[in-house]
Design an enzyme around this catalytic site. Structure first.
Site, PDB file in Angstrom:
ATOM      1  N   TYR A  29      12.553   7.545 -19.319  1.00 56.26           N
ATOM      2  CA  TYR A  29      13.276   6.647 -18.413  1.00 56.26           C
ATOM      3  C   TYR A  29      13.474   7.303 -17.049  1.00 56.26           C
ATOM      4  O   TYR A  29      13.478   6.632 -16.024  1.00 56.26           O
ATOM      5  CB  TYR A  29      14.635   6.259 -19.011  1.00 56.26           C
ATOM      6  CG  TYR A  29      15.266   5.104 -18.263  1.00 56.26           C
ATOM      7  CD1 TYR A  29      14.912   3.792 -18.575  1.00 56.26           C
ATOM      8  CD2 TYR A  29      16.171   5.320 -17.236  1.00 56.26           C
ATOM      9  CE1 TYR A  29      15.449   2.734 -17.877  1.00 56.26           C
ATOM     10  CE2 TYR A  29      16.715   4.269 -16.535  1.00 56.26           C
ATOM     11  CZ  TYR A  29      16.353   2.971 -16.850  1.00 56.26           C
ATOM     12  OH  TYR A  29      16.879   1.919 -16.156  1.00 56.26           O
ATOM     13  N   PHE A  82       1.471 -11.365   7.483  1.00 53.23           N
ATOM     14  CA  PHE A  82       0.992 -11.564   6.121  1.00 53.23           C
ATOM     15  C   PHE A  82       2.080 -12.348   5.370  1.00 53.23           C
ATOM     16  O   PHE A  82       3.270 -12.158   5.621  1.00 53.23           O
ATOM     17  CB  PHE A  82       0.667 -10.252   5.398  1.00 53.23           C
ATOM     18  CG  PHE A  82       0.110 -10.523   4.028  1.00 53.23           C
ATOM     19  CD1 PHE A  82      -1.165 -11.031   3.886  1.00 53.23           C
ATOM     20  CD2 PHE A  82       0.884 -10.346   2.904  1.00 53.23           C
ATOM     21  CE1 PHE A  82      -1.663 -11.351   2.623  1.00 53.23           C
ATOM     22  CE2 PHE A  82       0.387 -10.668   1.644  1.00 53.23           C
ATOM     23  CZ  PHE A  82      -0.888 -11.170   1.506  1.00 53.23           C
ATOM     24  N   THR A  83       1.644 -13.193   4.444  1.00 52.67           N
ATOM     25  CA  THR A  83       2.556 -14.160   3.808  1.00 52.67           C
ATOM     26  C   THR A  83       3.820 -13.514   3.233  1.00 52.67           C
ATOM     27  O   THR A  83       4.936 -13.833   3.651  1.00 52.67           O
ATOM     28  CB  THR A  83       1.809 -14.902   2.685  1.00 52.67           C
ATOM     29  OG1 THR A  83       1.206 -13.923   1.830  1.00 52.67           O
ATOM     30  CG2 THR A  83       0.706 -15.789   3.260  1.00 52.67           C
ATOM     31  N   ASP A  88       1.654  -1.368   6.889  1.00 52.59           N
ATOM     32  CA  ASP A  88       1.278  -2.057   5.667  1.00 52.59           C
ATOM     33  C   ASP A  88      -0.051  -1.409   5.269  1.00 52.59           C
ATOM     34  O   ASP A  88      -1.104  -1.728   5.828  1.00 52.59           O
ATOM     35  CB  ASP A  88       1.132  -3.558   5.901  1.00 52.59           C
ATOM     36  CG  ASP A  88       0.752  -4.290   4.623  1.00 52.59           C
ATOM     37  OD1 ASP A  88       0.249  -3.634   3.684  1.00 52.59           O
ATOM     38  OD2 ASP A  88       0.937  -5.511   4.561  1.00 52.59           O
ATOM     39  N   LYS A 125      -4.607  -3.314  -4.343  1.00 53.40           N
ATOM     40  CA  LYS A 125      -5.798  -3.375  -3.498  1.00 53.40           C
ATOM     41  C   LYS A 125      -6.422  -1.979  -3.455  1.00 53.40           C
ATOM     42  O   LYS A 125      -7.090  -1.588  -4.397  1.00 53.40           O
ATOM     43  CB  LYS A 125      -5.436  -3.895  -2.102  1.00 53.40           C
ATOM     44  CG  LYS A 125      -5.238  -5.401  -2.032  1.00 53.40           C
ATOM     45  CD  LYS A 125      -3.918  -5.853  -2.543  1.00 53.40           C
ATOM     46  CE  LYS A 125      -3.615  -7.285  -2.196  1.00 53.40           C
ATOM     47  NZ  LYS A 125      -2.274  -7.495  -1.685  1.00 53.40           N
ATOM     48  N   ARG A 135      -6.958 -19.859   3.483  1.00 50.90           N
ATOM     49  CA  ARG A 135      -6.148 -19.061   4.402  1.00 50.90           C
ATOM     50  C   ARG A 135      -6.136 -19.842   5.723  1.00 50.90           C
ATOM     51  O   ARG A 135      -6.975 -19.628   6.586  1.00 50.90           O
ATOM     52  CB  ARG A 135      -6.724 -17.652   4.602  1.00 50.90           C
ATOM     53  CG  ARG A 135      -6.331 -16.683   3.489  1.00 50.90           C
ATOM     54  CD  ARG A 135      -4.826 -16.521   3.430  1.00 50.90           C
ATOM     55  NE  ARG A 135      -4.373 -15.559   2.442  1.00 50.90           N
ATOM     56  CZ  ARG A 135      -3.296 -15.751   1.663  1.00 50.90           C
ATOM     57  NH1 ARG A 135      -2.639 -16.898   1.688  1.00 50.90           N
ATOM     58  NH2 ARG A 135      -2.880 -14.825   0.843  1.00 50.90           N
ATOM     59  N   PHE A 160       1.461 -22.034  -0.637  1.00 48.16           N
ATOM     60  CA  PHE A 160       0.061 -22.047  -1.050  1.00 48.16           C
ATOM     61  C   PHE A 160      -0.127 -21.703  -2.527  1.00 48.16           C
ATOM     62  O   PHE A 160      -1.102 -22.103  -3.145  1.00 48.16           O
ATOM     63  CB  PHE A 160      -0.772 -21.087  -0.181  1.00 48.16           C
ATOM     64  CG  PHE A 160      -0.276 -19.662  -0.212  1.00 48.16           C
ATOM     65  CD1 PHE A 160       0.763 -19.265   0.604  1.00 48.16           C
ATOM     66  CD2 PHE A 160      -0.839 -18.738  -1.073  1.00 48.16           C
ATOM     67  CE1 PHE A 160       1.236 -17.966   0.575  1.00 48.16           C
ATOM     68  CE2 PHE A 160      -0.380 -17.438  -1.112  1.00 48.16           C
ATOM     69  CZ  PHE A 160       0.670 -17.055  -0.288  1.00 48.16           C
TER      70      PHE A 160
HETATM   71  C1  LIG Z   1      -1.285  -8.176  -1.154  1.00 46.98           C
HETATM   72  C2  LIG Z   1      -0.676  -7.802   0.119  1.00 46.98           C
HETATM   73  C3  LIG Z   1       0.696  -7.533   0.227  1.00 46.98           C
HETATM   74  C4  LIG Z   1       1.658  -7.739  -0.927  1.00 46.98           C
HETATM   75  O1  LIG Z   1       1.355  -6.954  -2.014  1.00 46.98           O
HETATM   76  P1  LIG Z   1       1.537  -7.491  -3.535  1.00 46.98           P
HETATM   77  O2  LIG Z   1       1.128  -6.312  -4.341  1.00 46.98           O
HETATM   78  O3  LIG Z   1       0.666  -8.683  -3.699  1.00 46.98           O
HETATM   79  O4  LIG Z   1       2.978  -7.824  -3.722  1.00 46.98           O
HETATM   80  C5  LIG Z   1       1.163  -7.123   1.457  1.00 46.98           C
HETATM   81  N1  LIG Z   1       0.364  -7.018   2.529  1.00 46.98           N
HETATM   82  C6  LIG Z   1      -0.951  -7.278   2.472  1.00 46.98           C
HETATM   83  C7  LIG Z   1      -1.792  -7.141   3.680  1.00 46.98           C
HETATM   84  C8  LIG Z   1      -1.512  -7.699   1.270  1.00 46.98           C
HETATM   85  O5  LIG Z   1      -2.821  -7.997   1.226  1.00 46.98           O
END
Ligand SMILES: *Cc1c(COP(=O)(O)O)cnc(C)c1O
Length: 459
Positions: A74, A126-127, A217, A260, A384, A450
């Site tokens: 933990y 970004f969303t 980011d 990613k 998009r 979306f």
């Molecule tokens: C996917 C993504 C995020 C958010 O990450 P999640 O792991 O999906 O929560 C933030 N910024 C960018 C540019 C992304 O492509």
């Protein structure tokens, strides 16, 4: 590599997942059931899944081996230490706060840095990033170069910040209302476009004059580093790790989606150099994620991520990845299909405005194009454009210049033969373009619409 038709895979396949190709009748039925939203299709109804590169990666044997070494204590898991070491070693940030995925890190960062009324500039939104900034009371301001909004402009670094726009914003609102600049590398919404090292350096110089922080980011930072190596004078002979370290030396911290460029299926983190900020982050991570030594991830997942970060910083892997994406883009360009140029790092973006000039943006041309490509080929892509952009504070649709469909390539998953099928599917949609009509909402959720909204065709 010039002797090859294309750069071959720097890996071999040791486990396979069988795929079924649904018939055209099944696809027509499935997309109707999904309300013309590819997010709502069942995975079983999809042949080639280019919805996203997020969490859809194939892990290596080394990562899978790491999973078996999960320390599920933990508190104080050794896998957390490995993750921390990897981030320190590769990115150079001192403190690491693991989260369940990227948006978990965005939530915490927004809560500890933003106060209501603040402005957060960024190189295109970004969303999820913007949603968390807004939920914390900030307003997002786009300071990306104009070229990023032009799908045909061949600028090699369309992710760059326009320094004049950033300076004008600082002059307009004052530095005390800007908690940080959000610097995405690469810029997903602009088409996977990179930021140059020169621009990162200049943004650091400008912001440091005002005491404004720079938070990356870092979601696709390895792909950005590879573009710098390929395109920026002076970086050809540098290693990816060296480039990554320099990139991050121009910032104060980062949010990361491990799904990613971490080459895992789930996970993420927040990293920073400032100890006080780190303490604030750990105080929140226990509320929203978990103990600071696992923050929403299992020990085994942290091990997979630590190993994935190193694999993503390997030039052989990256060069193949960027080439594979470019292969798809080049075949589409040869066929006369309108795509965003230059081809980005993780995806090829189709210009839906040019597919369907007869469909007004308020009738969601890109949403419809993604549905049509699925019907033609069983290939799943995503919108998009206006749907992803959502509504402004007055409840009106935002109208982004870019109305795109994204064909996103998962890491180490598909072969060139799969990509040829994708090309044929897009070509079929292109040939049928004059027979296609727009869509209207049947259901629209209030945020991040979306993901779950539903549509029907306008007859
Ligand atoms: C996917 C993504 C995020 C958010 O990450 P999640 O792991 O999906 O929560 C933030 N910024 C960018 C540019 C992304 O492509």
């Amino acid at each position: 590599m010039d002797s090859y038709k294309y750069r071959p895979e720097p890996y071999r396949i040791k486990m396979v997942e069988p795929l079924v190709i649904p018939t055209r009748a099944q696809r027509e039925e499935a997309i109707k059931r999904a309300g013309y939203n590819t997010f709502l299709l069942s995975s079983e109804d999809v042949y080639i899944d280019l919805l996203t590169d997020s969490g859809t990666n194939a892990m290596s044997d080394n990562q899978w081996a790491g999973l078996m070494l999960g320390d599920e204590a933990y508190a104080g898991s050794k896998n957390f230490k490995h993750l921390e070491e990897a981030v320190r070693d590769l990115y150079g940030f001192k403190y690491v706060v693991p989260t369940h995925q990227g948006r978990g890190a965005e939530n915490i960062l927004s809560k500890i840095m933003i106060k209501p009324g603040d402005i957060v500039p960024g190189n295109m939104y970004f969303t999820t990033t913007r949603a968390h900034q807004e939920l914390a009371g900030a307003t997002f301001r786009d300071v990306i170069v104009d070229e990023a909004h032009d799908p045909d402009n061949e600028h090699p670094f369309k992710g760059n910040v326009d320094l004049n726009k950033l300076q004008a914003l600082i002059d307009e609102v004052g530095p005390e209302r800007i908690p940080y600049v959000c610097m995405a590398v690469t810029v997903n919404m602009a088409g996977g476009q990179p930021v140059s090292m020169e621009n990162l350096r200049a943004v650091r110089e400008l912001t440091s004059r005002y005491g404004i922080k720079v938070m990356f980011d870092a979601t696709r930072c390895a792909e950005n580093a590879c573009f710098i190596k390929h395109r920026e004078p002076g970086y050809k002979d540098k290693g990816i790790r060296e480039i990554l370290r320099e990139m991050f030396s121009y910032g104060d911290g980062c949010t990361m989606s491990g799904k990613k460029d971490g080459i895992v299926n789930i996970g993420g983190f927040l990293a920073m150099n400032d100890h006080e900020l780190y303490q604030k982050a750990t105080a929140l991570v226990v509320v929203y994620e978990g103990m600071p030594s696992y923050g929403g991830m299992a020990g085994r997942d942290m091990e997979g991520l630590a190993r994935g970060l190193y694999e993503a910083a390997d030039y052989g892997y990256l060069a193949h990845r960027l080439d594979q994406v470019k292969y798809l883009g080049d075949r589409l360009i040869e066929a006369g299909i309108p795509v965003v140029r230059p081809i980005g790092g993780h995806a090829v973006f189709l210009n839906a405005r040019k597919f369907y000039p007869h469909i007004p943006q308020d009738q969601f041309p890109a949403q419809m194009l993604a549905a049509q490509i699925y019907i033609e080929s069983g290939v799943r892509s995503m919108e998009r454009g206006i749907v992803s952009a959502g509504r402004d504070e007055h409840g009106n649709n935002r109208h982004p210049k870019l109305e795109l469909v994204r064909l996103t390539i998962p890491r180490r998953v598909y072969t060139y033969a799969h990509l040829d099928v994708v090309v044929d599917g897009v070509k079929a949609a292109w040939e049928n373009r004059n027979n296609v009509k727009g869509l209207r909402f049947v259901y629209e959720p209030p945020v991040l619409r979306f993901f779950t909204s539903r549509f029907e065709p306008i007859e």
